[in-house]
Design an enzyme around this catalytic site. Sequence first.
Site, PDB file in Angstrom:
ATOM      1  N   HIS A 145     -36.005 119.121  37.712  1.00  0.00           N
ATOM      2  CA  HIS A 145     -35.106 118.355  36.847  1.00  0.00           C
ATOM      3  C   HIS A 145     -33.727 118.977  37.004  1.00  0.00           C
ATOM      4  O   HIS A 145     -33.585 120.203  37.020  1.00  0.00           O
ATOM      5  CB  HIS A 145     -35.582 118.428  35.396  1.00  0.00           C
ATOM      6  CG  HIS A 145     -34.743 117.665  34.411  1.00  0.00           C
ATOM      7  ND1 HIS A 145     -34.128 116.475  34.728  1.00  0.00           N
ATOM      8  CD2 HIS A 145     -34.421 117.929  33.118  1.00  0.00           C
ATOM      9  CE1 HIS A 145     -33.480 116.028  33.655  1.00  0.00           C
ATOM     10  NE2 HIS A 145     -33.640 116.900  32.669  1.00  0.00           N
TER      11      HIS A 145
ATOM     12  N   ASP B 162     -36.076 123.402  30.014  1.00  0.00           N
ATOM     13  CA  ASP B 162     -34.645 123.353  30.308  1.00  0.00           C
ATOM     14  C   ASP B 162     -33.845 124.393  29.539  1.00  0.00           C
ATOM     15  O   ASP B 162     -32.953 125.044  30.085  1.00  0.00           O
ATOM     16  CB  ASP B 162     -34.082 121.962  29.968  1.00  0.00           C
ATOM     17  CG  ASP B 162     -34.574 120.873  30.896  1.00  0.00           C
ATOM     18  OD1 ASP B 162     -34.879 121.184  32.058  1.00  0.00           O
ATOM     19  OD2 ASP B 162     -34.661 119.718  30.455  1.00  0.00           O
TER      20      ASP B 162
ATOM     21  N   ILE C 117     -34.397 127.294  28.410  1.00  0.00           N
ATOM     22  CA  ILE C 117     -34.516 128.731  28.716  1.00  0.00           C
ATOM     23  C   ILE C 117     -34.268 129.042  30.191  1.00  0.00           C
ATOM     24  O   ILE C 117     -34.279 130.198  30.593  1.00  0.00           O
ATOM     25  CB  ILE C 117     -35.896 129.289  28.281  1.00  0.00           C
ATOM     26  CG1 ILE C 117     -37.034 128.596  29.052  1.00  0.00           C
ATOM     27  CG2 ILE C 117     -36.082 129.168  26.786  1.00  0.00           C
ATOM     28  CD1 ILE C 117     -38.404 129.212  28.784  1.00  0.00           C
ATOM     29  N   GLN C 118     -34.021 128.023  30.990  1.00  0.00           N
ATOM     30  CA  GLN C 118     -33.850 128.250  32.426  1.00  0.00           C
ATOM     31  C   GLN C 118     -32.645 129.130  32.746  1.00  0.00           C
ATOM     32  O   GLN C 118     -32.739 130.030  33.585  1.00  0.00           O
ATOM     33  CB  GLN C 118     -33.714 126.911  33.161  1.00  0.00           C
ATOM     34  CG  GLN C 118     -35.014 126.161  33.319  1.00  0.00           C
ATOM     35  CD  GLN C 118     -34.875 124.949  34.229  1.00  0.00           C
ATOM     36  OE1 GLN C 118     -33.868 124.787  34.931  1.00  0.00           O
ATOM     37  NE2 GLN C 118     -35.874 124.087  34.210  1.00  0.00           N
TER      38      GLN C 118
ATOM     39  N   GLY D 257     -47.672 117.004  34.657  1.00  0.00           N
ATOM     40  CA  GLY D 257     -48.316 117.946  35.559  1.00  0.00           C
ATOM     41  C   GLY D 257     -49.795 117.710  35.784  1.00  0.00           C
ATOM     42  O   GLY D 257     -50.294 117.827  36.904  1.00  0.00           O
TER      43      GLY D 257
ATOM     44  N   GLU E 125     -52.774  99.339  20.686  1.00  0.00           N
ATOM     45  CA  GLU E 125     -52.813  98.333  21.757  1.00  0.00           C
ATOM     46  C   GLU E 125     -51.647  98.460  22.735  1.00  0.00           C
ATOM     47  O   GLU E 125     -51.638  97.803  23.783  1.00  0.00           O
ATOM     48  CB  GLU E 125     -52.846  96.929  21.157  1.00  0.00           C
ATOM     49  CG  GLU E 125     -54.164  96.622  20.445  1.00  0.00           C
ATOM     50  CD  GLU E 125     -54.309  95.151  20.080  1.00  0.00           C
ATOM     51  OE1 GLU E 125     -53.678  94.303  20.749  1.00  0.00           O
ATOM     52  OE2 GLU E 125     -55.048  94.854  19.135  1.00  0.00           O
TER      53      GLU E 125
ATOM     54  N   GLU F 105     -35.676 108.870  28.606  1.00  0.00           N
ATOM     55  CA  GLU F 105     -36.421 109.531  27.531  1.00  0.00           C
ATOM     56  C   GLU F 105     -35.913 109.112  26.157  1.00  0.00           C
ATOM     57  O   GLU F 105     -36.695 108.816  25.249  1.00  0.00           O
ATOM     58  CB  GLU F 105     -36.286 111.050  27.669  1.00  0.00           C
ATOM     59  CG  GLU F 105     -36.993 111.642  28.870  1.00  0.00           C
ATOM     60  CD  GLU F 105     -36.635 113.099  29.107  1.00  0.00           C
ATOM     61  OE1 GLU F 105     -37.280 113.730  29.957  1.00  0.00           O
ATOM     62  OE2 GLU F 105     -35.689 113.593  28.443  1.00  0.00           O
TER      63      GLU F 105
ATOM     64  N   SER G 253     -50.270 132.571  30.095  1.00  0.00           N
ATOM     65  CA  SER G 253     -50.677 131.909  31.337  1.00  0.00           C
ATOM     66  C   SER G 253     -51.021 132.900  32.446  1.00  0.00           C
ATOM     67  O   SER G 253     -51.525 132.498  33.496  1.00  0.00           O
ATOM     68  CB  SER G 253     -49.557 130.977  31.819  1.00  0.00           C
ATOM     69  OG  SER G 253     -49.302 129.964  30.872  1.00  0.00           O
TER      70      SER G 253
END
Length: 339
Positions: free
Chosen positions: A108, A83, A85-86, A134, A231, A195, A53
């Site tokens: 989060h 989460d 690897i934070q 995002g 649908e 989730e 990135s």
Amino acid sequence: MPNRYYEKDGNLKVLENETVAIVGYGSQGHAHALNLRDSGVNVIVGLYEGSKSWNKAKDAGLRVMTVAQAAKEATMIMILVSDHIQAEIYNNEIAPGMAPGKMLMFAHGFNIHFGFIQPPSNIDVTMVAPKAPGHRVRELFTEGVGVPALVAVHQDASGKAREKSLAYALALGSLKAGVIDTNFREETESDLFGEQSVLCGGVSELIRAGFDTLVEAGYAPEIAYFECLHELKLIVDLIYEGGLGYMRYSVSDTAEYGDYTRGPRIINEQTREEMRKILKEIQSGEFARTWMNENKTGRHNFLAMREKNQGILIEKVGKELREMMTFLKKKKEIGVPTA
């Protein structure tokens, strides 16, 4: 009822002397960095050396540096990496650059709520959590709309944590849509529950079960795919626009009658009891510990489940059918997720 905030509650001048570091440049990271930059905020992006990135962020006109450098230079640090690897990134790269008066931010509350990250008491710790992927956060910002968000203050060492957080939410575009006050526990536990039991786990298994039931009964997999997966978007869009009532108003009376009489047989008391068990596992930290341990031990179970599910019949049939849908191909070309 929790407090709700709108544009009148935010002030960009609060951020005039701040430097905001966005750690990560993925789905949320690129949206936060670009939206804040376009709102006039001084933004830097923190990435590991060699990140794919790095050039994307540079090409977008953003200042890019290592996470450690960004954390040292910035006064506000928003962590927008996965989460699991934070905590490692925080302990190794961010913590050495923290100083009294700085603000540590999240989208989060997972790592703060479950104690994987333990910041010092002399900094602000807050959360601004947009309720959209995002690409939508960025897309709606450019359209002048914005997405709703949650805001929470975990530590207010400066006495200005909420004021700065609302200014951040304004720069992100979320105060246009509305921001709701919460706390790290409520956001984390409700997010994980949503989730697991509804948005990802619940919906995925409901789709698979319906598809498998039709196929096992001799119906064509293509027909089963359209009825049980394709649908679904039409129904979800109606619910999104006007709630369950608008969906029921929009479908046929036959479908509405089937909803009332058959839905509770699918989502029955046994299902609800299992949901309560899942919520308790989240509240106790059992799920968080299991997930973090899975990552520490090589992610073997997780990767095996991912590979197994990528090869199931509904995925194979769906891939073939989506090739017919030119409107989905267009979305793929511009990098918008279609799955």
